[in-house]
Motif scaffolding. Structure first.
Motif, PDB file in Angstrom:
ATOM      1  N   ASP A   1       0.845  -1.197   0.000  1.00 54.80           N
ATOM      2  CA  ASP A   1       0.000   0.000   0.000  1.00 54.80           C
ATOM      3  C   ASP A   1       0.882   1.249   0.000  1.00 54.80           C
ATOM      4  OD1 ASP A   1      -2.868   1.019   0.338  1.00 54.80           O
ATOM      5  OD2 ASP A   1      -1.838   2.053   1.980  1.00 54.80           O
ATOM      6  N   MET A   2       1.954   1.219   0.794  1.00 53.59           N
ATOM      7  CA  MET A   2       2.888   2.336   0.841  1.00 53.59           C
ATOM      8  C   MET A   2       3.551   2.544  -0.525  1.00 53.59           C
ATOM      9  SD  MET A   2       6.316   2.822   3.182  1.00 53.59           S
ATOM     10  CE  MET A   2       7.187   1.539   2.285  1.00 53.59           C
TER      11      MET A   2
ATOM     12  N   ILE B   1       1.092   4.267  -2.941  1.00 48.18           N
ATOM     13  CA  ILE B   1       0.929   5.692  -2.626  1.00 48.18           C
ATOM     14  C   ILE B   1       2.178   6.471  -3.047  1.00 48.18           C
ATOM     15  CG2 ILE B   1       0.609   7.388  -0.758  1.00 48.18           C
ATOM     16  CD1 ILE B   1      -1.894   5.732  -1.244  1.00 48.18           C
TER      17      ILE B   1
ATOM     18  N   ASN C   1      -1.716  -1.508  -4.456  1.00 43.00           N
ATOM     19  CA  ASN C   1      -2.781  -1.256  -3.481  1.00 43.00           C
ATOM     20  C   ASN C   1      -3.938  -2.235  -3.612  1.00 43.00           C
ATOM     21  OD1 ASN C   1      -1.487   1.511  -4.204  1.00 43.00           O
ATOM     22  ND2 ASN C   1      -2.322   1.779  -2.166  1.00 43.00           N
TER      23      ASN C   1
ATOM     24  N   LYS D   1      -1.058   1.193   7.617  1.00 45.39           N
ATOM     25  CA  LYS D   1      -1.307   1.907   6.357  1.00 45.39           C
ATOM     26  C   LYS D   1      -1.251   3.415   6.552  1.00 45.39           C
ATOM     27  CE  LYS D   1      -3.692  -1.612   3.718  1.00 45.39           C
ATOM     28  NZ  LYS D   1      -4.789  -1.910   2.813  1.00 45.39           N
TER      29      LYS D   1
ATOM     30  N   LYS E   1       1.318   5.609   4.527  1.00 51.67           N
ATOM     31  CA  LYS E   1       0.916   6.746   3.694  1.00 51.67           C
ATOM     32  C   LYS E   1       1.755   7.979   4.026  1.00 51.67           C
ATOM     33  CE  LYS E   1      -3.861   5.539   2.567  1.00 51.67           C
ATOM     34  NZ  LYS E   1      -3.773   4.120   2.759  1.00 51.67           N
TER      35      LYS E   1
ATOM     36  N   ALA F   1       5.119   7.377   2.557  1.00 53.04           N
ATOM     37  CA  ALA F   1       5.037   7.398   1.091  1.00 53.04           C
ATOM     38  C   ALA F   1       4.937   8.819   0.555  1.00 53.04           C
ATOM     39  CB  ALA F   1       3.838   6.580   0.623  1.00 53.04           C
ATOM     40  N   ILE F   2       4.174   9.651   1.213  1.00 51.63           N
ATOM     41  CA  ILE F   2       3.999  11.026   0.752  1.00 51.63           C
ATOM     42  C   ILE F   2       5.256  11.856   0.999  1.00 51.63           C
ATOM     43  CG2 ILE F   2       2.733  13.177   1.211  1.00 51.63           C
ATOM     44  CD1 ILE F   2       0.224  11.348   1.596  1.00 51.63           C
TER      45      ILE F   2
ATOM     46  N   SER G   1       8.544   9.842  -1.024  1.00 49.62           N
ATOM     47  CA  SER G   1       8.172   9.130  -2.249  1.00 49.62           C
ATOM     48  C   SER G   1       9.348   8.931  -3.198  1.00 49.62           C
ATOM     49  CB  SER G   1       7.024   9.841  -2.962  1.00 49.62           C
ATOM     50  OG  SER G   1       7.387  11.173  -3.285  1.00 49.62           O
TER      51      SER G   1
END
Length: 192
Positions: free
Chosen positions: A58-59, A62, A101, A155, A159, A162-163, A166
């Motif tokens: 999931d990471m 994102i 994802n 998650k 996130k 990840a943001i 990235s």
């Protein structure tokens, strides 16, 4: 959106659905067969590994959507390993994120739920309690809540990472893909 884009999107959606079906079947069979022959503590570890896989992918999905392509162009100009793969990931962020994802992440969520149920039965039976007893229900509620909390909390942290990281995350993924393509001759990303 024109007709050609719609057809391309439908084709991708159908192919991802087929891939999901096959991977879900494989993961379900493998996890169920592994869990049926292990002690409940090892089963718990396996459940948490499945949850971690879902959170991790999931990471990645994102990060692909949040990453900017520009830093990778400078790296590609210097022929830095993994930079071309990182550019491909960012350019195809929608597909990469969908795979990470939706395919891997969602399959992990479903499989972790199934695996949790198997572990709950193992724990209950290990203590001599049958399915449906208050002990079984209590263990079920505790483990289900723990898996849900780890998934959602993991998650949320994924996130955030990840943001805010990235570029680094996608560059690492690009390097791993470049390594596998060079050493094992496995084509992970298409040039299309």
């Amino acid at each position: 959106m024109d007709k050609k884009q719609l057809q391309k999107s439908i084709k991708f959606s159908l192919s991802i659905a087929v891939i999901t079906f096959v991977l879900a079947a494989i993961f379900s069979i493998v996890s169920s067969s592994i869990l049926s022959g292990v002690m409940s503590i090892i089963g718990l570890v396996i459940v948490f590994i499945i949850v971690f896989i879902g959170v991790f992918f999931d990471m990645l999905g994102i990060a692909a959507t949040a990453a900017d392509e520009v830093p990778f162009h400078a790296m590609a100009a210097e022929k830095v390993s993994g930079s071309k793969q990182a550019i491909q990931i960012v350019r195809n962020a929608d597909r990469f994120a969908s795979f990470c994802n939706d395919v891997i992440g969602d399959i992990s969520g479903i499989i972790s739920g199934t695996a949790s149920a198997i572990v709950v039965l193992q724990i209950s039976n290990g203590f001599g309690y049958a399915e449906g007893t208050s002990f079984h229900l209590s263990i079920n509620v505790i483990l289900t809540s723990l898996v849900a909390a780890l998934t959602v909390g993991g998650k949320a942290l994924g996130k955030f990472l990840a943001i805010h990281s990235s570029t680094n995350i996608i560059f690492i993924v690009g390097k791993i893909i470049a390594f596998s393509e060079e050493k094992f001759k496995i084509k992970v990303l298409s040039n299309k």
